[in-house]
Motif scaffolding. Structure first.
Motif, PDB file in Angstrom:
ATOM      1  N   PRO A  94     -10.240   5.698  10.218  1.00 22.58           N
ATOM      2  CA  PRO A  94      -9.359   4.787   9.485  1.00 22.58           C
ATOM      3  C   PRO A  94      -9.249   5.169   8.008  1.00 22.58           C
ATOM      4  O   PRO A  94     -10.201   5.647   7.405  1.00 22.58           O
ATOM      5  CB  PRO A  94     -10.049   3.426   9.648  1.00 22.58           C
ATOM      6  CG  PRO A  94     -10.901   3.575  10.865  1.00 22.58           C
ATOM      7  CD  PRO A  94     -11.369   4.988  10.855  1.00 22.58           C
ATOM      8  N   ALA A  95      -8.066   4.944   7.453  1.00 24.18           N
ATOM      9  CA  ALA A  95      -7.849   5.272   6.043  1.00 24.18           C
ATOM     10  C   ALA A  95      -6.833   4.322   5.432  1.00 24.18           C
ATOM     11  O   ALA A  95      -5.766   4.089   6.003  1.00 24.18           O
ATOM     12  CB  ALA A  95      -7.361   6.713   5.905  1.00 24.18           C
ATOM     13  N   ASN A  96      -7.171   3.792   4.266  1.00 24.48           N
ATOM     14  CA  ASN A  96      -6.190   3.098   3.451  1.00 24.48           C
ATOM     15  C   ASN A  96      -5.428   4.190   2.702  1.00 24.48           C
ATOM     16  O   ASN A  96      -6.030   5.041   2.055  1.00 24.48           O
ATOM     17  CB  ASN A  96      -6.881   2.155   2.470  1.00 24.48           C
ATOM     18  CG  ASN A  96      -5.891   1.301   1.715  1.00 24.48           C
ATOM     19  OD1 ASN A  96      -5.065   1.817   0.969  1.00 24.48           O
ATOM     20  ND2 ASN A  96      -5.971  -0.003   1.903  1.00 24.48           N
ATOM     21  N   THR A  97      -4.101   4.199   2.802  1.00 27.29           N
ATOM     22  CA  THR A  97      -3.329   5.354   2.340  1.00 27.29           C
ATOM     23  C   THR A  97      -2.685   5.191   0.973  1.00 27.29           C
ATOM     24  O   THR A  97      -1.912   6.054   0.545  1.00 27.29           O
ATOM     25  CB  THR A  97      -2.238   5.704   3.369  1.00 27.29           C
ATOM     26  OG1 THR A  97      -1.385   4.570   3.568  1.00 27.29           O
ATOM     27  CG2 THR A  97      -2.867   6.117   4.690  1.00 27.29           C
ATOM     28  N   VAL A  98      -2.988   4.123   0.249  1.00 26.08           N
ATOM     29  CA  VAL A  98      -2.322   3.915  -1.038  1.00 26.08           C
ATOM     30  C   VAL A  98      -2.620   5.046  -2.015  1.00 26.08           C
ATOM     31  O   VAL A  98      -1.767   5.453  -2.804  1.00 26.08           O
ATOM     32  CB  VAL A  98      -2.700   2.538  -1.634  1.00 26.08           C
ATOM     33  CG1 VAL A  98      -4.183   2.476  -2.019  1.00 26.08           C
ATOM     34  CG2 VAL A  98      -1.816   2.213  -2.839  1.00 26.08           C
TER      35      VAL A  98
END
Length: 238
Positions: A101-105
């Motif tokens: 999982p990755a937050n892409t901001v």
């Protein structure tokens, strides 16, 4: 002609759509006159980043999707396999069993920097491959700096951008604009602010829109007398 593409670097159909669009553009006779701009879209801004690669292949990705969509793993697995097979048909190698999982901001902020430095497509490609093929944690800052440096950005400048959140407002503006344009998901392609294409459409669909948009933005103007000497279906002028 300008093509704007809203997408996320953890969206499998965005990667597939990128390849299909590139195939259409490669055969388009005016390809050198087409400007491609990658716009930001966050599939899930609430995602918490995993900062390390997975220990190895497993079913963690399937279990995450199962929880997200409220469906049994047994139902989710064939869906993921279908995506992988579709990607393979476009020449892509997916290993979603090692994706994390990755937050892409932060990734999107670096894509804005890459646009200013003229290496946006290379950075976009590097981040997509890192997530879907290599299982890299593309939400982790140091991982991002390393990856974008491989694609042509200066590592120290990239690190400074993330520290300052320099392009955060630009990312938010892209997301808001996508909604204003009617995007319900990604990938979402906008050609000359005239045609919108939703999803990873077949290559021929992209090719048709490119040809149509070019013809409309570059109409042919006839000069001289229409009755000048010429030949037609009914014969030649004499």
């Amino acid at each position: 002609m300008k093509v704007e593409i809203w997408s996320d670097v953890v969206c499998p159909w965005c990667y597939i759509g990128k390849r299909r669009f590139e195939s259409a553009l490669r055969d388009f006779e005016h390809a050198d006159d087409v400007e491609v701009v990658w716009r930001s879209f966050e599939l899930d801004p609430t995602t918490e980043t995993v900062h390390e690669k997975a220990d190895g292949p497993g079913d963690a990705h399937l279990r995450r999707l199962s929880a997200k969509f409220g469906r049994p793993v047994e139902e989710v697995a064939p869906m993921v396999a279908h995506v992988d097979e579709t990607a393979a048909a476009e020449g892509l190698e997916f290993h979603q069993d090692v994706s994390v999982p990755a937050n892409t901001v932060k990734a999107h902020q670096l894509l804005h920097l890459a646009a200013e430095r003229g290496v946006q497509d290379a950075v976009k490609e590097r981040l997509l491959r890192a997530h879907f093929t290599e299982g890299e944690p593309v939400g982790d800052e140091e991982t991002l700096v390393r990856l974008v440096a491989q694609a042509g950005l200066d590592a120290e400048e990239a690190r400074a951008v993330l520290t300052e959140d320099r392009y955060l407002a630009a990312v938010r503006a892209d997301v808001a604009e996508a909604r204003a344009l009617g995007a319900r998901g990604v990938p979402f392609f906008v050609v000359d602010r005239t045609y919108g294409i939703s999803g990873a459409q077949p290559t021929e669909q992209f090719a048709q829109v490119l040809r149509r948009a070019w013809a409309e933005s570059h109409p042919l103007t006839l000069v001289g007398e229409t009755s000048a000497d010429a030949c037609g279906p009914d014969g030649c002028a004499i």
